[in-house]
Design a protein around this motif. Structure first.
Motif, PDB file in Angstrom:
ATOM      1  N   LYS A   1     -11.108   2.163  -3.571  1.00 23.98           N
ATOM      2  CA  LYS A   1     -12.234   2.834  -3.504  1.00 23.98           C
ATOM      3  C   LYS A   1     -12.563   4.197  -2.699  1.00 23.98           C
ATOM      4  O   LYS A   1     -13.292   5.211  -3.014  1.00 23.98           O
ATOM      5  N   HIS A   2     -11.507   4.090  -1.644  1.00 22.31           N
ATOM      6  CA  HIS A   2     -11.728   5.285  -0.725  1.00 22.31           C
ATOM      7  C   HIS A   2     -10.556   5.848  -0.388  1.00 22.31           C
ATOM      8  O   HIS A   2      -9.326   4.861  -0.313  1.00 22.31           O
ATOM      9  N   PRO A   3     -10.291   6.783   0.224  1.00 20.29           N
ATOM     10  CA  PRO A   3      -9.133   7.517   0.541  1.00 20.29           C
ATOM     11  C   PRO A   3      -8.563   6.753   1.915  1.00 20.29           C
ATOM     12  O   PRO A   3      -9.367   6.352   2.638  1.00 20.29           O
ATOM     13  N   LEU A   4      -7.353   6.745   2.302  1.00 21.35           N
ATOM     14  CA  LEU A   4      -6.745   6.319   3.397  1.00 21.35           C
ATOM     15  C   LEU A   4      -7.547   7.374   4.617  1.00 21.35           C
ATOM     16  O   LEU A   4      -8.065   6.848   5.581  1.00 21.35           O
TER      17      LEU A   4
ATOM     18  N   ALA B   1      -5.562  11.731   1.199  1.00 23.44           N
ATOM     19  CA  ALA B   1      -4.356  10.465   1.307  1.00 23.44           C
ATOM     20  C   ALA B   1      -4.787   9.658   0.327  1.00 23.44           C
ATOM     21  O   ALA B   1      -5.663   8.762   0.778  1.00 23.44           O
ATOM     22  N   ILE B   2      -4.531   9.547  -0.829  1.00 26.22           N
ATOM     23  CA  ILE B   2      -5.521   8.579  -1.958  1.00 26.22           C
ATOM     24  C   ILE B   2      -4.508   7.225  -1.602  1.00 26.22           C
ATOM     25  O   ILE B   2      -3.274   7.260  -1.649  1.00 26.22           O
ATOM     26  N   LEU B   3      -5.215   6.021  -1.609  1.00 28.56           N
ATOM     27  CA  LEU B   3      -4.707   5.006  -1.170  1.00 28.56           C
ATOM     28  C   LEU B   3      -4.241   4.278  -2.633  1.00 28.56           C
ATOM     29  O   LEU B   3      -5.633   4.202  -3.238  1.00 28.56           O
TER      30      LEU B   3
ATOM     31  N   ARG C   1       0.908  -1.267   0.026  1.00 28.49           N
ATOM     32  CA  ARG C   1      -0.082  -0.117  -0.132  1.00 28.49           C
ATOM     33  C   ARG C   1       0.883   1.302   0.098  1.00 28.49           C
ATOM     34  O   ARG C   1       1.999   1.326   0.505  1.00 28.49           O
ATOM     35  N   VAL C   2       0.312   2.213  -0.638  1.00 27.39           N
ATOM     36  CA  VAL C   2       1.127   3.614  -0.615  1.00 27.39           C
ATOM     37  C   VAL C   2      -0.052   4.639  -0.546  1.00 27.39           C
ATOM     38  O   VAL C   2      -1.098   4.501  -1.077  1.00 27.39           O
ATOM     39  N   ILE C   3       0.234   5.805  -0.149  1.00 25.86           N
ATOM     40  CA  ILE C   3      -0.685   6.931  -0.296  1.00 25.86           C
ATOM     41  C   ILE C   3       0.068   8.099  -1.148  1.00 25.86           C
ATOM     42  O   ILE C   3       1.062   8.293  -0.953  1.00 25.86           O
ATOM     43  N   VAL C   4      -0.919   8.999  -1.640  1.00 28.63           N
ATOM     44  CA  VAL C   4      -0.360  10.139  -2.436  1.00 28.63           C
ATOM     45  C   VAL C   4      -1.286  11.305  -1.985  1.00 28.63           C
ATOM     46  O   VAL C   4      -2.527  11.253  -1.960  1.00 28.63           O
ATOM     47  N   GLY C   5      -0.461  12.361  -2.047  1.00 32.78           N
ATOM     48  CA  GLY C   5      -1.425  13.486  -1.706  1.00 32.78           C
ATOM     49  C   GLY C   5      -2.065  14.238  -2.781  1.00 32.78           C
ATOM     50  O   GLY C   5      -1.894  14.221  -3.994  1.00 32.78           O
ATOM     51  N   SER C   6      -3.411  14.666  -2.516  1.00 37.14           N
ATOM     52  CA  SER C   6      -4.206  15.057  -3.382  1.00 37.14           C
ATOM     53  C   SER C   6      -5.388  16.216  -2.930  1.00 37.14           C
ATOM     54  O   SER C   6      -5.238  16.413  -1.490  1.00 37.14           O
TER      55      SER C   6
END
Length: 402
Positions: free
Chosen positions: A57-60, A42-44, A29-34
């Motif tokens: 389907k959902h952000p962290l 924090a998009i997962l 898993r990784v998150i990206v800022g948006s």
């Protein structure tokens, strides 16, 4: 992993992935800022092979009215001791931290909470928020930070970026802009409600020429020079102790913004208990100085409130510089514990760690007089009550970069 029109993410609002972590299901898993409108995300993303990533389907986690989340960071911290944890660790003795650098304000906020690995959501603890009512690593010029786990010494290390305070024209003359802060070890406070930071131990290897601080008591209205230290490049570790609290100024209930309070009650504004602390990167005669100091106020229920300030208003005779004053309230009880203050000084940098690392303020200053051998260091007390001071200062050698 690039954003598309289908997921309604603007490509310019999609950046700064975190360190990836491996779940118990052996999926990465990784998150990206948006952001979307003014909601920060924090998009997962998930991956089985670390090559092909699929958006969840959902952000962290997300928060409204926070704008773009830059440089998000997500990592576990132990509730037992100061050792760091591998980024993939989770369990009953673990809390998680989610940090976001808010593009709107150029400030960073972190929350402490729980990571539900089964639902892949992060839930901040009650009262832990991404706003000025929340927690920050640093209350000064410190941004775009990231942590990593140092497995060789079982610690989590925080790196931050210190932006300029000089004008664009002066930056162009210098030929460079921005610098990394001193690396910090970071861990969860015993209260479980905030993080603690401290300069990594390796910095102490740069110390030389220890000098004891000048006086056991700083009388009200006094200034004492610390001699024998290269004041432009130094490590100062001081402890202040107050025995009489009767003269503490009463804290007005409207004084809720520490930065505003520090700007209104700068180092030159005399009080009862404070201001007392350090005058660093100071010129002879004190035409220039950066003041890092404490004030103690009497709050409600006979409890005392400790204010830490970093006053840059007289840091430079160059009027084009940003000379913002910074402030933070410190969660310590001065009745039962001494007030510590460690400041790392490196020519244009002043990084200060208060209360053994419970609050940190970084300043970027460009004096015109207090440069190199013309820089001086002072301990001061402009309050009416005497303050006991102990501690040492060291000259710092220049680090050798491999």
């Amino acid at each position: 992993m690039a954003p598309t029109q289908a997921n309604q993410i603007n490509a310019s609002s999609f950046r700064d992935p975190t360190t990836a972590w491996l779940g118990p299901d052996m999926i990465w898993r990784v998150i990206v800022g948006s952001k979307r409108n003014q909601r920060g995300f924090a998009i997962l993303y998930r991956s089985k092979d670390f090559l092909n990533w699929v958006k969840a389907k959902h952000p962290l986690h997300s928060a409204k009215k926070t704008g773009m989340w830059e440089c998000p960071d997500f990592y576990p911290v132990s509730i037992k001791g100061q050792n760091g944890l591998h980024t993939s660790e989770n369990g009953p003795d673990v809390k998680h931290v989610l940090k976001a650098s808010l593009d709107n304000t150029k400030r960073e906020y972190y929350t402490i909470g729980t990571y539900n690995i089964h639902k892949d959501i992060y839930i901040p603890d009650k009262g832990s928020v991404e706003s000025d009512a929340g927690l920050r690593y640093d209350y000064g010029k410190f941004y775009a930070s990231k942590t990593f786990f140092d497995s060789s010494k079982n610690r989590r290390i925080l790196w931050g970026w210190i932006n300029e305070s000089s004008s664009l024209e002066d930056d162009t003359k210098k030929g460079w802009s921005g610098i990394q802060a001193f690396p910090r070890k970071i861990w969860l406070d015993k209260s479980g409600k905030q993080l603690v930071q401290w300069p990594v131990a390796e910095i102490e290897k740069l110390r030389e020429k220890e000098v004891k601080l000048p006086s056991s008591v700083l009388n009200g209205g006094s200034v004492h020079e610390v001699l024998g230290v290269t004041a432009a490049q130094a490590d100062v570790d001081a402890t202040f102790e107050i025995s009489d609290f009767k003269k503490a100024e009463v804290l007005d209930p409207s004084w809720t913004d520490p930065q505003l309070l520090c700007s209104q009650k700068g180092a030159s504004v005399k009080g009862g208990l404070g201001p007392f602390g350090l005058l660093v990167l100071a010129s002879k005669g004190l035409k220039e100085y950066t003041a890092v100091f404490y004030r103690i106020f009497k709050g409600h229920n006979n409890k005392y409130v400790v204010l830490l300030c970093s006053d840059q208003s007289r840091s430079s005779l160059n009027q084009d510089n940003d000379k913002t004053t910074y402030g933070a309230f410190l969660k310590v009880d001065p009745l039962h514990e001494k007030l510590s203050l460690r400041s790392l000084i490196d020519h244009s940098i002043v990084e200060s760690f208060a209360g053994q690392g419970k609050a940190c303020i970084t300043a970027r200053v460009y004096p015109t007089l207090a440069i190199d051998v013309d820089a001086h260091l002072y301990a001061f007390n402009y309050g009416t009550e005497d303050v006991k001071i102990t501690g040492s200062a060291w000259s710092l050698k220049t680090a050798k970069i491999n």
